[in-house]
Every structure is written in structure tokens, then in C-alpha cells.
Design a protein around this motif. Structure first.
Motif, PDB file in Angstrom:
ATOM      1  N   PHE A  70      34.498  17.962  38.147  1.00  0.00           N
ATOM      2  CA  PHE A  70      33.910  17.545  36.898  1.00  0.00           C
ATOM      3  C   PHE A  70      33.559  16.021  37.061  1.00  0.00           C
ATOM      4  CE2 PHE A  70      36.652  20.736  35.447  1.00  0.00           C
ATOM      5  CZ  PHE A  70      35.881  21.703  34.920  1.00  0.00           C
ATOM      6  N   LYS A  71      32.259  16.036  36.582  1.00  0.00           N
ATOM      7  CA  LYS A  71      31.328  14.561  36.454  1.00  0.00           C
ATOM      8  C   LYS A  71      32.078  13.809  35.264  1.00  0.00           C
ATOM      9  CE  LYS A  71      27.124  12.322  36.476  1.00  0.00           C
ATOM     10  NZ  LYS A  71      25.707  12.509  36.525  1.00  0.00           N
ATOM     11  N   VAL A  72      32.562  12.606  35.632  1.00  0.00           N
ATOM     12  CA  VAL A  72      33.008  11.570  34.592  1.00  0.00           C
ATOM     13  C   VAL A  72      32.001  10.494  34.494  1.00  0.00           C
ATOM     14  CG1 VAL A  72      34.977  10.026  34.115  1.00  0.00           C
ATOM     15  CG2 VAL A  72      35.647  11.992  35.225  1.00  0.00           C
ATOM     16  N   SER A  73      31.327  10.212  35.534  1.00  0.00           N
ATOM     17  CA  SER A  73      30.222   9.473  35.492  1.00  0.00           C
ATOM     18  C   SER A  73      29.461   9.430  36.790  1.00  0.00           C
ATOM     19  CB  SER A  73      30.404   7.798  35.506  1.00  0.00           C
ATOM     20  OG  SER A  73      31.068   7.476  36.673  1.00  0.00           O
ATOM     21  N   ASP A  74      28.718   8.894  37.009  1.00  0.00           N
ATOM     22  CA  ASP A  74      27.643   8.779  38.231  1.00  0.00           C
ATOM     23  C   ASP A  74      28.514   8.734  39.481  1.00  0.00           C
ATOM     24  OD1 ASP A  74      25.424   9.674  36.659  1.00  0.00           O
ATOM     25  OD2 ASP A  74      24.587   7.431  36.729  1.00  0.00           O
ATOM     26  N   THR A  75      29.449   7.684  39.324  1.00  0.00           N
ATOM     27  CA  THR A  75      30.205   7.723  40.488  1.00  0.00           C
ATOM     28  C   THR A  75      31.573   7.969  40.420  1.00  0.00           C
ATOM     29  OG1 THR A  75      30.894   5.395  39.612  1.00  0.00           O
ATOM     30  CG2 THR A  75      28.840   5.292  41.198  1.00  0.00           C
ATOM     31  N   LEU A 108      41.568  19.706  32.815  1.00  0.00           N
ATOM     32  CA  LEU A 108      41.890  19.120  31.610  1.00  0.00           C
ATOM     33  C   LEU A 108      40.161  18.310  31.126  1.00  0.00           C
ATOM     34  CD1 LEU A 108      45.121  17.043  32.272  1.00  0.00           C
ATOM     35  CD2 LEU A 108      44.773  18.887  30.594  1.00  0.00           C
ATOM     36  N   LEU A 109      39.395  18.161  32.088  1.00  0.00           N
ATOM     37  CA  LEU A 109      38.011  17.796  31.689  1.00  0.00           C
ATOM     38  C   LEU A 109      37.163  18.882  31.492  1.00  0.00           C
ATOM     39  CD1 LEU A 109      37.481  15.200  34.677  1.00  0.00           C
ATOM     40  CD2 LEU A 109      38.087  14.777  32.376  1.00  0.00           C
ATOM     41  N   HIS A 110      37.527  20.113  31.191  1.00  0.00           N
ATOM     42  CA  HIS A 110      36.795  21.249  30.851  1.00  0.00           C
ATOM     43  C   HIS A 110      36.522  20.914  29.191  1.00  0.00           C
ATOM     44  CE1 HIS A 110      35.383  25.214  29.324  1.00  0.00           C
ATOM     45  NE2 HIS A 110      34.973  25.376  30.756  1.00  0.00           N
ATOM     46  N   PRO A 111      35.388  21.176  28.569  1.00  0.00           N
ATOM     47  CA  PRO A 111      35.037  20.836  27.387  1.00  0.00           C
ATOM     48  C   PRO A 111      36.125  21.654  26.259  1.00  0.00           C
ATOM     49  CG  PRO A 111      32.920  21.502  28.421  1.00  0.00           C
ATOM     50  CD  PRO A 111      33.983  21.578  29.424  1.00  0.00           C
ATOM     51  N   ASP A 112      36.530  22.843  26.765  1.00  0.00           N
ATOM     52  CA  ASP A 112      37.385  23.709  25.795  1.00  0.00           C
ATOM     53  C   ASP A 112      38.900  23.290  26.078  1.00  0.00           C
ATOM     54  OD1 ASP A 112      35.209  24.952  24.936  1.00  0.00           O
ATOM     55  OD2 ASP A 112      35.515  26.573  26.695  1.00  0.00           O
ATOM     56  N   ALA A 113      39.547  22.339  26.947  1.00  0.00           N
ATOM     57  CA  ALA A 113      40.618  21.859  27.337  1.00  0.00           C
ATOM     58  C   ALA A 113      41.268  21.047  26.124  1.00  0.00           C
ATOM     59  CB  ALA A 113      40.806  21.068  28.543  1.00  0.00           C
ATOM     60  N   PRO A 114      42.476  20.913  26.021  1.00  0.00           N
ATOM     61  CA  PRO A 114      43.166  20.163  25.047  1.00  0.00           C
ATOM     62  C   PRO A 114      43.080  18.757  25.426  1.00  0.00           C
ATOM     63  CG  PRO A 114      45.034  21.271  26.111  1.00  0.00           C
ATOM     64  CD  PRO A 114      43.538  22.016  26.425  1.00  0.00           C
ATOM     65  N   LYS A 115      42.994  17.720  24.268  1.00  0.00           N
ATOM     66  CA  LYS A 115      42.843  16.404  24.721  1.00  0.00           C
ATOM     67  C   LYS A 115      44.153  15.759  25.236  1.00  0.00           C
ATOM     68  CE  LYS A 115      40.735  12.175  24.843  1.00  0.00           C
ATOM     69  NZ  LYS A 115      39.813  11.757  25.862  1.00  0.00           N
ATOM     70  N   VAL A 116      44.248  15.426  26.301  1.00  0.00           N
ATOM     71  CA  VAL A 116      45.557  14.802  26.928  1.00  0.00           C
ATOM     72  C   VAL A 116      45.298  13.376  27.160  1.00  0.00           C
ATOM     73  CG1 VAL A 116      47.496  15.054  28.664  1.00  0.00           C
ATOM     74  CG2 VAL A 116      46.282  17.052  27.686  1.00  0.00           C
ATOM     75  N   GLU A 117      46.270  12.495  26.802  1.00  0.00           N
ATOM     76  CA  GLU A 117      46.116  11.076  27.051  1.00  0.00           C
ATOM     77  C   GLU A 117      47.074  10.885  28.404  1.00  0.00           C
ATOM     78  OE1 GLU A 117      44.703   8.170  25.687  1.00  0.00           O
ATOM     79  OE2 GLU A 117      43.413   9.573  24.338  1.00  0.00           O
ATOM     80  N   PRO A 118      46.740   9.797  29.313  1.00  0.00           N
ATOM     81  CA  PRO A 118      47.601   9.354  30.298  1.00  0.00           C
ATOM     82  C   PRO A 118      49.031   9.210  29.818  1.00  0.00           C
ATOM     83  CG  PRO A 118      45.498   8.306  30.437  1.00  0.00           C
ATOM     84  CD  PRO A 118      45.415   8.898  29.154  1.00  0.00           C
ATOM     85  N   PRO A 119      49.948   9.218  30.665  1.00  0.00           N
ATOM     86  CA  PRO A 119      51.429   8.991  30.263  1.00  0.00           C
ATOM     87  C   PRO A 119      51.361   7.327  29.970  1.00  0.00           C
ATOM     88  CG  PRO A 119      51.347  10.094  32.090  1.00  0.00           C
ATOM     89  CD  PRO A 119      50.024   9.669  31.969  1.00  0.00           C
ATOM     90  N   GLU A 120      52.403   6.828  29.214  1.00  0.00           N
ATOM     91  CA  GLU A 120      52.583   5.470  28.686  1.00  0.00           C
ATOM     92  C   GLU A 120      52.772   4.560  30.144  1.00  0.00           C
ATOM     93  OE1 GLU A 120      52.357   2.313  26.790  1.00  0.00           O
ATOM     94  OE2 GLU A 120      52.052   4.269  25.848  1.00  0.00           O
ATOM     95  N   ALA A 121      53.512   5.117  31.129  1.00  0.00           N
ATOM     96  CA  ALA A 121      53.583   4.436  32.499  1.00  0.00           C
ATOM     97  C   ALA A 121      52.308   3.928  32.995  1.00  0.00           C
ATOM     98  CB  ALA A 121      54.610   5.226  33.436  1.00  0.00           C
ATOM     99  N   VAL A 122      51.238   4.812  32.935  1.00  0.00           N
ATOM    100  CA  VAL A 122      49.761   4.792  33.434  1.00  0.00           C
ATOM    101  C   VAL A 122      49.254   3.498  32.764  1.00  0.00           C
ATOM    102  CG1 VAL A 122      47.805   5.472  34.083  1.00  0.00           C
ATOM    103  CG2 VAL A 122      49.653   7.011  34.282  1.00  0.00           C
ATOM    104  N   LYS A 123      49.471   3.442  31.495  1.00  0.00           N
ATOM    105  CA  LYS A 123      48.854   2.722  30.536  1.00  0.00           C
ATOM    106  C   LYS A 123      49.397   1.225  30.738  1.00  0.00           C
ATOM    107  CE  LYS A 123      47.388   5.772  26.817  1.00  0.00           C
ATOM    108  NZ  LYS A 123      47.865   6.315  25.395  1.00  0.00           N
ATOM    109  N   ARG A 124      50.749   1.370  30.892  1.00  0.00           N
ATOM    110  CA  ARG A 124      51.398  -0.133  31.337  1.00  0.00           C
ATOM    111  C   ARG A 124      50.910  -0.711  32.508  1.00  0.00           C
ATOM    112  NH1 ARG A 124      56.275   2.296  29.228  1.00  0.00           N
ATOM    113  NH2 ARG A 124      56.826   2.862  31.402  1.00  0.00           N
TER     114      ARG A 124
END
Length: 347
Positions: free
Chosen positions: A307-312, A319-335
């Protein structure tokens, strides 16, 4: 940007007593002039097999390139004979291996080992090749190069031996330099020196680098773009900023979560649950699905496209399919993402 190397739908198998191991399954990537592309992933994900196939260094008895192309200077490396590859290997495409001690011949002086590719590929006289070898030793930061030229590998430290291996790889000013975990066998202080050396040398000789590693901390310091491999496939590819600031694949989230955090005090180090897939029997759907807490039914049934996120930036996750549920990265990734200030290049 000018493409130096194009890998298209590469498929590689190993024939074993247990059956056919489908080690590489449809790998695609491009390498551009003057850039560093890092290939990351756990052991067994296919990083080294992919790059050794570019050098045509896979064992001839049980390995087979089942399909795909590796285009370099308009030639498909997969279709070249051994004799044709000998003219490219070491001259146009060079490789730095993981353990410098096993890369050097203990019975031959360092200077002669550096001279060998120069004499073979550059058609220089021995006296000119010696001057070039001493210049290379000086370039990679080895003191007293004239004296060191006459010494044997056992007379060098591990970090110095790796510098010698880099000098050999750079002897013919290759267009592509493949570095297969070149700092893994070194302590962290020497690692930093070797990484800084490689960045400096890349600017001086304008080569393109494929850097293989399992250490995302190393990636942050050396790469322009990052390809994340899992189960013989590239599951996400993007610029280093995109992979660190905006990772999309749950496997990439797991790798980032596994990085030690300077901010964490009593935090337990995260480990991705489960084990990599058995490529004797590749899974029908997404290879990461059994280890993915966000897996859906379709992950078990069908492989996701890129799936294309941007040109690069592209990622192979449903999870990037338009019909997939919205999932946020885990808190450990955000930290860990917060360790790099917004707007500042990771490099």
C-alpha cells in the motif's frame, strides 16, 4: 535520481534434504546513486541472501534463483556467467563481510591483499598498485600505512582489520558497496568509528551503499532509506524519517519497540512474541500474522499488497486498506519516536 541497481520480483530457493526452502519471495527495491539503503530485519528474514545473490555468492550446489531480475548497468546479474561476474565482483560491486578475521587471509601480508583487486581490475603495475594500497590504508584511517602494509592480519586489532577490509572493498572505487553487518563483531566504540568512516568515505568516492543490519540504532545513523524484511519479503520501505517517525507495519512497530530506550528506567525490554515462519512451508497469507496482535482474518488468508503511504513510503499490511479498523502504533513505539525531535533528521 539515477538508479544504480534495480531488483525486481526476486525469488530464491535452497534445496535441502527436508525440501525446498523459499528464502526470498518476490523482493523488489531500487538503489540510487550516492544513497545508503539499509535492509533490516531479524535473523533469517532474507537480508544476507538477497545481497549475496547480487554478488552471486550463494552456494552453487543447493541455491537457485527461481525468478526475477537484478539489473546493473543494463545487465541482469542473474543471467551472467561466472566469468562475466568475476569482472564485476570487486570492481563495480564490492562487499564488506561481518567478521574481518575470516575475510582476510592470515598467511598473506595486508598490503598484498589490498593490491590484489587493484592489479586484477585496474591493470596497474605492482609499484603503482602498492602506492594505491598505501593511499587506501591512509584513507581508512590506519596510522603508519607504509609500515602496516608489510604486516599480517593478526598484527591488527579487530577495528583495524575491519578498516583493512573496507580498504579492499574500496580499492577499485565500486559503484555499489554492500556492507553485511560490518560492525556486529566490534565493540560499540569501534562501531561508531567504523560507521563514521563509512559515511565519510561515501562522500569522498560517491558510491551507493546497501547496509545490512538488525540494529535500528545503526540505521538511524547511516541510512537515507530503509527496507524492512520479514519472511523473505520486504514488508515496508521508506526514507529513514518515514520509517522512524511514521512506521506503518506491525513488524516495524515491533522492531522499533525492541530498541533500548534511553528514557526508560525500569521498563522491560520488549521482544516480538513467537518465531519467524518456516519457509519450507510459506504461509498462505501475511507471514507476520501469527505474531501480530492486530491480525485480521484476511491476514491468514491472503498476502497484503504494497500500500502506498507516500511517494517514497510503502507498506504491505492490511491495516492500510480503506476498510480496515484504525489502529495506532503501540505506546512503546511512540516513546521511541519521541527520542528524535520533530523536524530533525534522524541521520
Amino acid at each position: 535520481m539515477e538508479k544504480i541497481l534495480e531488483v525486481k520480483d526476486l525469488n530464491i530457493s535452497f534445496h535441502t534434504f527436508a525440501g525446498e526452502v523459499k528464502a526470498i519471495r518476490g523482493v523488489d527495491f531500487d538503489l540510487y546513486k550516492g544513497e545508503t539503503l539499509a535492509i533490516v530485519g531479524e535473523s533469517g528474514s532474507g537480508k544476507s541472501v538477497t545481497t549475496k545473490s547480487i554478488m552471486r555468492l550463494l552456494p552453487p550446489g543447493n541455491s537457485e534463483i527461481k525468478g526475477g531480475q537484478m539489473l546493473f548497468n543494463g545487465k541482469d546479474l542473474a543471467k551472467l556467467s561466472d566469468k562475466q561476474m568475476q569482472k564485476i565482483r570487486g570492481k563495480d560491486i564490492s562487499m564488506i563481510f561481518q567478521d574481518p578475521m575470516t575475510s582476510l587471509n592470515p598467511t598473506i601480508k595486508i598490503g598484498k591483499q589490498i593490491m590484489e583487486p587493484i592489479v586484477r581490475h585496474q591493470n596497474m603495475s605492482k609499484s603503482a598498485a602498492k602506492e594505491r594500497a598505501i593511499e587506501l590504508l591512509r584513507l581508512v584511517g590506519i596510522p603508519q600505512p607504509e609500515k602496516r602494509f608489510e604486516q599480517y592480519p593478526h598484527q591488527f586489532s579487530g577495528g583495524m582489520r575491519q578498516r583493512v577490509v573496507i580498504a579492499i572493498a574500496l580499492a577499485c572505487n565500486p559503484k555499489v558497496l554492500i556492507a553485511d553487518e560490518p560492525t556486529t563483531a566490534l565493540d560499540v566504540t569501534i562501531q561508531a568509528q567504523i560507521l563514521e568512516l563509512m559515511k565519510d568515505l561515501q562522500k569522498k568516492i560517491d558510491t551507493s551503499i546497501i547496509f545490512i543490519t538488525h540494529d535500528l540504532g545503526v540505521v538511524a545513523n547511516v541510512a537515507d532509506r530503509v527496507a524492512v524484511m520479514y519472511g523473505g519479503k520486504i514488508v515496508e520501505i521508506g526514507t529513514v524519517d518515514e520509517i522512524f517517525y511514521n512506521p506503518q507495519h506491525p513488524y516495524t512497530w515491533g522492531l522499533i519497540s525492541s530498541m533500548p530506550s534511553l528514557d526508560a528506567k525500569d521498563e522491560e525490554l520488549y521482544a516480538i512474541p513467537g518465531t519467524p515462519p518456516n519457509l519450507l512451508h510459506p504461509p498462505k497469507g501475511d507471514a507476520f500474522a501469527p505474531r501480530n496482535q492486530y491480525a485480521m482474518q484476511i491476514d491468514l488468508e491472503e498476502q497484503p499488497p504494497m500500500f502506498k503511504v507516500s511517494d517514497t513510503h510503502y507498506a504491505a499490511t492490511w491495516l492500510l486498506h480503506p476498510d480496515a479498523p484504525k489502529v495506532e502504533p503501540p505506546e512503546a513505539v511512540k516513546r521511541r519516536m519521541r527520542q528524535f525531535p520533530a523536524g530533525k533528521e534522524v541521520k
